[in-house]
Design an enzyme around this catalytic site. Structure first.
Site, PDB file in Angstrom:
ATOM      1  N   HIS A  92      -8.455   0.356  -3.917  1.00 47.95           N
ATOM      2  CA  HIS A  92      -8.626  -0.900  -3.167  1.00 47.95           C
ATOM      3  C   HIS A  92      -7.220  -1.388  -2.789  1.00 47.95           C
ATOM      4  O   HIS A  92      -6.482  -0.671  -2.124  1.00 47.95           O
ATOM      5  CB  HIS A  92      -9.427  -1.871  -4.061  1.00 47.95           C
ATOM      6  CG  HIS A  92      -9.939  -3.113  -3.410  1.00 47.95           C
ATOM      7  ND1 HIS A  92      -9.905  -3.345  -2.061  1.00 47.95           N
ATOM      8  CD2 HIS A  92     -10.516  -4.228  -3.951  1.00 47.95           C
ATOM      9  CE1 HIS A  92     -10.447  -4.528  -1.802  1.00 47.95           C
ATOM     10  NE2 HIS A  92     -10.818  -5.087  -2.937  1.00 47.95           N
TER      11      HIS A  92
ATOM     12  N   HIS B 246     -12.076   5.141   4.233  1.00 41.10           N
ATOM     13  CA  HIS B 246     -12.591   3.811   3.926  1.00 41.10           C
ATOM     14  C   HIS B 246     -14.077   3.914   3.677  1.00 41.10           C
ATOM     15  O   HIS B 246     -14.753   4.701   4.325  1.00 41.10           O
ATOM     16  CB  HIS B 246     -12.320   2.864   5.107  1.00 41.10           C
ATOM     17  CG  HIS B 246     -12.367   1.436   4.713  1.00 41.10           C
ATOM     18  ND1 HIS B 246     -13.545   0.739   4.646  1.00 41.10           N
ATOM     19  CD2 HIS B 246     -11.391   0.589   4.332  1.00 41.10           C
ATOM     20  CE1 HIS B 246     -13.273  -0.488   4.246  1.00 41.10           C
ATOM     21  NE2 HIS B 246     -11.983  -0.618   4.049  1.00 41.10           N
TER      22      HIS B 246
ATOM     23  N   ASP C 210      -3.893  -0.200   4.732  1.00 40.50           N
ATOM     24  CA  ASP C 210      -2.788   0.003   3.800  1.00 40.50           C
ATOM     25  C   ASP C 210      -1.749   0.983   4.303  1.00 40.50           C
ATOM     26  O   ASP C 210      -0.613   0.974   3.846  1.00 40.50           O
ATOM     27  CB  ASP C 210      -3.336   0.515   2.459  1.00 40.50           C
ATOM     28  CG  ASP C 210      -4.214  -0.511   1.821  1.00 40.50           C
ATOM     29  OD1 ASP C 210      -3.765  -1.662   1.709  1.00 40.50           O
ATOM     30  OD2 ASP C 210      -5.354  -0.180   1.458  1.00 40.50           O
TER      31      ASP C 210
END
Ligand code: COA
Length: 377
Positions: A218, A258, A314
């Site tokens: 995460h 994802h 990210d």
């Protein structure tokens, strides 16, 4: 039938966020993330998530001054930060500090909507102060008090570095906060809602969320992206070869893939553009260049392997934050100081229409056993 990972399970209704993972759409309360990232500030997005509409100028001014008034943390909290061991993870420091804020708040146990909105504002205002103070203390420096007249992004960079950042840096940080503020029923938001659904207080719910965000699947992924980029850089190997070898070893490439998106994460697209702006004034484009190479080879390899794995938020935040001069282990705390806007918005919804969240597991263990005396087992 069990559904490990609760993939695709709808756990309730929400007005806060819509994601179309196949198209790569991310919408906060009806507004496309691209529009918000280009045309609003983090404070406007906080208002949007909390009130289901964008603020008028007077409402934005009021929220900004309320946040400004709530930023300082007490001496007791600063003293607590001083007791943290050397080498404590900044997310562990943040988790502990937010928990302590709850102990020092006489209204912590009041779960009324009004009290929760007051507490949410205080937590959101104080988290950047806690992150910056804990970082300075671990480096043997004194914390820098918040400065009036600066927005959340500018004030955070000021408290971190002891000097005001230029406009490009502030705008980049602000847009990054907008991009990370909300993301539907992600793991940390779900965990916040599970805690609130027991009617535990809002501080406990935020502490659960911070703990959940810390994991590398995460929020912890942005820091792992930087580990990976450094590893590629230090290996001296061609980056494309490095990625191919890693994929052949079934290693996951950090910053890709994802649970929800089967298209490019729209936040990654905006961050890549922001990266260009910030790199324009920087001599060192090494990390962004390397990120681009990894992205290229991943696109080729995933196409060949027939997988819909694309860069996520990210991936580029790692090189953007590094260029902003932010330490790698702080990346996830920045995610947290933004996502707290979404967590708290979800908590308002949860407390307003609560039902205990309590799934079941499919039992696959033994049955019909009887206890044998301990000396006969
Ligand atoms: N690199 C390489 N392959 C990946 C991958 C990655 N980052 N992410 C997923 N895959 C592959 C898996 O190996 C799997 O392949 P298989 O079907 O041949 O076994 C397939 O894609 C599906 O993966 P799965 O684990 O079912 O997806 P998930 O929805 O459970 O996982 C993540 C989602 C985010 C946990 C996963 O993509 C990941 O670990 N990414 C890296 C960490 C990261 O960037 N996290 C931040 C998310 S914002």
């Amino acid at each position: 039938m069990s559904n490990a990972g609760l993939e695709g399970v709808v756990i309730g209704q929400s007005r806060i966020c819509f994601i179309d993972g196949d198209k790569g759409d991310l919408i906060y309360a009806g507004y496309d993330i691209d529009d918000l990232a280009r045309n609003t500030s983090f404070e406007e997005v906080v208002y949007l998530l909390w009130h289901d509409r964008l603020p008028k100028q007077s409402e934005l001014d009021e929220l900004s001054s309320q946040l400004e008034a709530e930023r300082e943390v007490s001496d007791e909290i600063l003293d607590l930060l001083r007791t943290f061991p050397d080498g404590a993870h900044p997310m562990a420091a943040l988790r502990t500090a937010v928990s302590a804020l709850g102990m020092h708040d006489a209204n912590a146990e009041d779960n009324s909507d009004e009290a929760n909105r007051t507490k949410a504002l205080s937590i959101l205002a104080k988290m950047p102060t806690l992150i910056a103070a804990a970082d300075r203390l671990r480096k043997g420096k004194d914390p820098v008090a918040p400065k009036a007249g600066l927005n959340t992004a500018a004030n955070f960079l000021y408290m971190l570095n002891g000097e005001e950042a230029d406009d490009v840096r502030v705008r980049t940080m602000d847009a990054s906060l907008v991009l990370h503020a909300e993301h539907g029923m992600n793991a940390s938001t779900f965990s916040a809602r599970v805690t609130a659904a027991t009617l535990a207080d809002i501080y406990s719910a935020i502490v659960s969320a911070i703990g959940t965000l810390k994991g590398p699947s995460h929020g912890g992924a942005n820091s792992r992206v930087m580990d990976m980029l450094r590893e590629i850089d230090e290996s001296g190997q061609d980056p494309k070869e490095w990625v191919r070898d890693a994929l052949d070893r079934k290693q996951r490439i950090m910053g890709f893939g994802h649970r929800v998106y089967r298209a490019v994460d729209p936040r990654a697209t905006v961050l890549r553009e922001l990266a260009d702006q910030i790199m324009a004034g920087s001599q060192d484009t090494r990390w962004l260049d390397l990120s681009d190479k990894v992205r290229e080879v991943m696109a080729e390899e995933m196409e060949q392997r027939g997988k819909k794995i694309y860069p996520n938020v990210d991936f580029f935040s790692a090189s953007v934050y590094t260029t902003l001069g932010i330490d790698q282990d702080l990346f996830t705390t920045i995610f947290a100081m933004s996502r707290v806007a979404g967590w708290t918005a979800h908590l308002f919804e949860q407390y307003a229409d609560n039902r205990l969240i309590r799934p079941r597991a499919e039992y696959v263990g033994e049955r019909n056993r009887t206890v044998e005396p301990i000396d006969q087992r």
